[in-house]
Design a protein around this motif. Sequence first.
Motif, PDB file in Angstrom:
ATOM      1  N   ARG A 287      -7.401  -9.290   2.745  1.00  0.00           N
ATOM      2  CA  ARG A 287      -8.055  -7.999   2.623  1.00  0.00           C
ATOM      3  C   ARG A 287      -9.573  -8.235   2.058  1.00  0.00           C
ATOM      4  O   ARG A 287     -10.686  -7.598   2.265  1.00  0.00           O
ATOM      5  CB  ARG A 287      -7.451  -7.171   1.551  1.00  0.00           C
ATOM      6  CG  ARG A 287      -8.105  -5.899   1.334  1.00  0.00           C
ATOM      7  CD  ARG A 287      -7.232  -4.765   0.618  1.00  0.00           C
ATOM      8  NE  ARG A 287      -7.392  -3.540   0.211  1.00  0.00           N
ATOM      9  CZ  ARG A 287      -7.086  -2.690  -0.635  1.00  0.00           C
ATOM     10  NH1 ARG A 287      -5.838  -3.192  -1.252  1.00  0.00           N
ATOM     11  NH2 ARG A 287      -7.646  -1.699  -0.753  1.00  0.00           N
ATOM     12  N   TYR A 288      -9.711  -9.203   0.857  1.00  0.00           N
ATOM     13  CA  TYR A 288     -10.844  -9.484   0.376  1.00  0.00           C
ATOM     14  C   TYR A 288     -10.887 -11.073   0.355  1.00  0.00           C
ATOM     15  O   TYR A 288     -10.561 -11.846  -0.596  1.00  0.00           O
ATOM     16  CB  TYR A 288     -10.970  -9.198  -1.175  1.00  0.00           C
ATOM     17  CG  TYR A 288     -11.157  -7.555  -1.015  1.00  0.00           C
ATOM     18  CD1 TYR A 288     -12.547  -6.845  -1.054  1.00  0.00           C
ATOM     19  CD2 TYR A 288     -10.049  -6.696  -1.405  1.00  0.00           C
ATOM     20  CE1 TYR A 288     -12.404  -5.525  -1.024  1.00  0.00           C
ATOM     21  CE2 TYR A 288     -10.109  -5.393  -1.224  1.00  0.00           C
ATOM     22  CZ  TYR A 288     -11.400  -4.673  -1.144  1.00  0.00           C
ATOM     23  OH  TYR A 288     -11.435  -3.212  -0.967  1.00  0.00           O
ATOM     24  N   PRO A 322     -14.083  -0.495  -0.068  1.00  0.00           N
ATOM     25  CA  PRO A 322     -13.162  -0.915   0.800  1.00  0.00           C
ATOM     26  C   PRO A 322     -13.579  -2.247   1.369  1.00  0.00           C
ATOM     27  O   PRO A 322     -12.842  -3.200   1.770  1.00  0.00           O
ATOM     28  CB  PRO A 322     -13.566   0.129   1.805  1.00  0.00           C
ATOM     29  CG  PRO A 322     -14.011   1.323   1.303  1.00  0.00           C
ATOM     30  CD  PRO A 322     -14.840   0.949   0.394  1.00  0.00           C
ATOM     31  N   LYS A 323     -14.929  -2.618   1.354  1.00  0.00           N
ATOM     32  CA  LYS A 323     -15.408  -3.969   1.918  1.00  0.00           C
ATOM     33  C   LYS A 323     -16.699  -4.439   0.815  1.00  0.00           C
ATOM     34  O   LYS A 323     -17.368  -3.723   0.347  1.00  0.00           O
ATOM     35  CB  LYS A 323     -16.135  -3.957   3.189  1.00  0.00           C
ATOM     36  CG  LYS A 323     -15.100  -3.641   4.415  1.00  0.00           C
ATOM     37  CD  LYS A 323     -15.552  -3.680   5.714  1.00  0.00           C
ATOM     38  CE  LYS A 323     -14.518  -3.612   6.789  1.00  0.00           C
ATOM     39  NZ  LYS A 323     -15.171  -3.799   8.078  1.00  0.00           N
ATOM     40  N   THR A 486      -9.843  12.706  -1.061  1.00  0.00           N
ATOM     41  CA  THR A 486      -9.368  11.167  -1.291  1.00  0.00           C
ATOM     42  C   THR A 486      -9.287  10.740   0.053  1.00  0.00           C
ATOM     43  O   THR A 486     -10.006   9.626   0.138  1.00  0.00           O
ATOM     44  CB  THR A 486      -7.917  11.209  -1.911  1.00  0.00           C
ATOM     45  OG1 THR A 486      -8.165  11.695  -3.217  1.00  0.00           O
ATOM     46  CG2 THR A 486      -7.582   9.712  -1.715  1.00  0.00           C
ATOM     47  N   LEU A 487      -8.516  11.284   1.165  1.00  0.00           N
ATOM     48  CA  LEU A 487      -8.494  10.903   2.429  1.00  0.00           C
ATOM     49  C   LEU A 487      -9.782  10.892   3.241  1.00  0.00           C
ATOM     50  O   LEU A 487     -10.216  10.187   4.045  1.00  0.00           O
ATOM     51  CB  LEU A 487      -7.538  11.715   3.310  1.00  0.00           C
ATOM     52  CG  LEU A 487      -6.109  11.468   2.827  1.00  0.00           C
ATOM     53  CD1 LEU A 487      -5.217  12.623   3.239  1.00  0.00           C
ATOM     54  CD2 LEU A 487      -5.618  10.089   2.996  1.00  0.00           C
ATOM     55  N   LYS A 488     -10.655  11.759   2.665  1.00  0.00           N
ATOM     56  CA  LYS A 488     -12.296  11.678   3.359  1.00  0.00           C
ATOM     57  C   LYS A 488     -12.938  10.560   2.823  1.00  0.00           C
ATOM     58  O   LYS A 488     -13.666   9.888   3.662  1.00  0.00           O
ATOM     59  CB  LYS A 488     -12.774  13.078   3.026  1.00  0.00           C
ATOM     60  CG  LYS A 488     -14.438  13.217   3.628  1.00  0.00           C
ATOM     61  CD  LYS A 488     -14.917  14.452   3.306  1.00  0.00           C
ATOM     62  CE  LYS A 488     -16.236  14.809   3.888  1.00  0.00           C
ATOM     63  NZ  LYS A 488     -16.749  15.831   3.411  1.00  0.00           N
ATOM     64  N   LEU A 489     -12.900  10.446   1.587  1.00  0.00           N
ATOM     65  CA  LEU A 489     -13.488   9.226   0.946  1.00  0.00           C
ATOM     66  C   LEU A 489     -13.033   7.878   1.599  1.00  0.00           C
ATOM     67  O   LEU A 489     -13.515   6.848   1.565  1.00  0.00           O
ATOM     68  CB  LEU A 489     -13.571   9.267  -0.544  1.00  0.00           C
ATOM     69  CG  LEU A 489     -14.525  10.438  -1.145  1.00  0.00           C
ATOM     70  CD1 LEU A 489     -14.000  10.618  -2.688  1.00  0.00           C
ATOM     71  CD2 LEU A 489     -15.930  10.079  -0.862  1.00  0.00           C
ATOM     72  N   ARG A 490     -11.550   7.816   1.383  1.00  0.00           N
ATOM     73  CA  ARG A 490     -10.742   6.482   1.845  1.00  0.00           C
ATOM     74  C   ARG A 490      -9.760   6.955   2.536  1.00  0.00           C
ATOM     75  O   ARG A 490      -8.474   7.124   2.040  1.00  0.00           O
ATOM     76  CB  ARG A 490     -10.454   6.030   0.522  1.00  0.00           C
ATOM     77  CG  ARG A 490     -11.541   5.365  -0.223  1.00  0.00           C
ATOM     78  CD  ARG A 490     -12.125   4.060   0.209  1.00  0.00           C
ATOM     79  NE  ARG A 490     -11.311   3.085   0.107  1.00  0.00           N
ATOM     80  CZ  ARG A 490     -11.184   2.145  -1.104  1.00  0.00           C
ATOM     81  NH1 ARG A 490     -12.048   2.197  -2.008  1.00  0.00           N
ATOM     82  NH2 ARG A 490     -10.324   1.154  -0.788  1.00  0.00           N
ATOM     83  N   PRO A 491      -9.809   6.949   3.909  1.00  0.00           N
ATOM     84  CA  PRO A 491      -8.626   7.176   4.718  1.00  0.00           C
ATOM     85  C   PRO A 491      -7.448   6.182   4.793  1.00  0.00           C
ATOM     86  O   PRO A 491      -6.328   6.502   5.296  1.00  0.00           O
ATOM     87  CB  PRO A 491      -9.302   7.076   6.232  1.00  0.00           C
ATOM     88  CG  PRO A 491     -10.846   7.151   6.029  1.00  0.00           C
ATOM     89  CD  PRO A 491     -11.248   6.633   4.825  1.00  0.00           C
ATOM     90  N   ASP A 492      -7.894   5.038   4.185  1.00  0.00           N
ATOM     91  CA  ASP A 492      -6.829   4.162   3.909  1.00  0.00           C
ATOM     92  C   ASP A 492      -5.951   4.440   2.659  1.00  0.00           C
ATOM     93  O   ASP A 492      -4.712   3.649   2.484  1.00  0.00           O
ATOM     94  CB  ASP A 492      -7.371   2.477   3.920  1.00  0.00           C
ATOM     95  CG  ASP A 492      -8.283   2.459   2.702  1.00  0.00           C
ATOM     96  OD1 ASP A 492      -8.882   3.468   2.274  1.00  0.00           O
ATOM     97  OD2 ASP A 492      -8.073   1.309   2.061  1.00  0.00           O
TER      98      ASP A 492
END
Length: 641
Positions: A287-288, A322-323, A486-492
């Motif tokens: 992931r990282y 996320p990245k 939350t899902l809009k900012l981070r769908p994961d």
Amino acid sequence: MTSGTEGVVAVARQPCSPRRSLAPTLSRLGARTVRASAIPLALTFVTLVVFSPALLNGFVEWDDQVNLTENLDYRGLGTAQFRYFFTTVLMGHYIPLTWLTFGLDYVLWGMNPTGYHLSSLILYAASAAVLYVVALHLLAKSTALAGATLRLGAIAATLFFALHPLRAESVAWATERRDVLSGLFFLLTILTYLRMADATGTRRRWLLAGAVGCYVLALASKASVMVLPAVLILLDVYPLRRLGARPREWVRAVWVEKIPFVILGIAGAAVTYYAQNANMFITPLERYPLNARLGMVFHSLWFYVGKTLVPQGLSPLYELPPKVNPLHWRFLLPAIAVIAVTAVLVVVRRRWPAGLTVWGYYAIGLGPVIGIIHSGHQLTHDRYSYLPGLGLALLFGGIVGTVARGAAAGTIRKSVARAAALVAVAWLAGLSVLTFYQVQVWRDTDTLWRFALEAEPDCSICHGNLGVYLGNKGYTALARQHFELTLKLRPDQAKAHHHLGYIFVATGDFPRAVEAYKTYLKRYPNDPDGLSNIGAALLNLHRTGDALVYLERAVRVKPSHVHANTNLGFAISELGRPAEAIEHFRRAVRLKPEMPQPWAGLVKVNLDLGRRDAARTAFGILGMLEPRLAASIGPALLTTW
């Protein structure tokens, strides 16, 4: 005779003269001792005052609910509790001594949060007093300060560390007792080691044993102190200068005395890795990857320096993006700054060894949380500055003491010294005011997450945590907005689907609840909460067969899950198997006797089995626990009888 008598009298009076001169000397020594002891007491008092708003704080839904408010296992100081203290790795930490203090808190205060915060505050204030003594030792060995200027430097270092708003999270958050407790024993270890370095013979051996003992207690409080052996070696290089041009035997002895510290540090690191891995908190390299970790390292090294100098925009959570692209300006600029600072300090190390020592200590202190081995959702945390901040505070104290010494010697103009003093006092006063208010951020869950969103509006976890709080309070529409954000900012963020499922159940929208839980279970297929909740939603849709599949899996994954056993009991009962269902209701009652739903299930299945006396008993208990639920099934029960 007369002259002989006079001679005897004269000789007899001789000792009286020293006694008269000794009294004022003892008086001065006593006064000096009182003044010396008054300084750490005053520092303790100031720390207590600045952090006093913490006494009005409650528990917050940010690990407090897992560690304290919903945790029955730590409550007390009995054999069962001690077994728990020394075996649990709850939330990825092995902290038996911290658990012991929580057990003592429960004995003294019950579940009154004021008592828990008082204990943390006392420990932290005691750390301020110990830090002052440590600062006296280190500043005396690394500078030309002495007397009043040395004390002034140590006072400045202590106040800079103790009153800084970066400490608010560690002190005002009940769960972070481990920071202040481990910090106290870390400082006691350093202090004992410094005294050992100056001692000889038997006293030296006893002090070394004391330092090792303090280190054991520090590790048992929080494992981030695992870096202490490296810190001791750094101190031996400078300012103790024990590894310089010394005889080989002396140097060998210095290394040998590090052996117990190194063994303990490695053991602490191993236990910590096990605890984190057992809770599945370790962030995978997939992931990282390593290049991302490098960017995280440089960001962390610069972040805490910046927040120490300008403590604005503090937040309970700085979310990991996320990245992580190490070439992005957010990570590239800190890398350039860190490399530049390191290069300058290396170049001037002979003229100013203290600078490189402080920088080295700062990096060592951040080692366990810098991102090389990462766990959790954070890029950084305010509390991670706790141990590294000690070096920066000593640097501040050294500067203050040096300016004061220069003013006293006449090498610095008095006007410049007065201006510097004004700046230092204003800075410390400003830090105190900021800390006084930062402590209140942890007043309650609502205040905590609203503040976090003001500081970090795009923090998806902060939106999710506030949504959970609002949902539990019945504000389902507001909670749903935060979960959708939350899902809009981070769908994961799969857990947001879990929380949305709860909101849909609460509002009676069972079909959407099922879909939300299915989405969540794709990411966490064996989560007993998700499995139990989707089973309950399917039961409300009268899809008993589908519900049974999820509920049986939930009980296989976690046999002690109260809600899963209760829901499974109802599902099996609806399928016409009351004798099998009764076992699940009984298990739920054993696990949580104060929960009304299993008792309602026992009423139903006992009636189905013709056990009227057992049904009456269960109904009576249900009536005491939840009269409304009992009343809703009462008429049917009476007609059955």
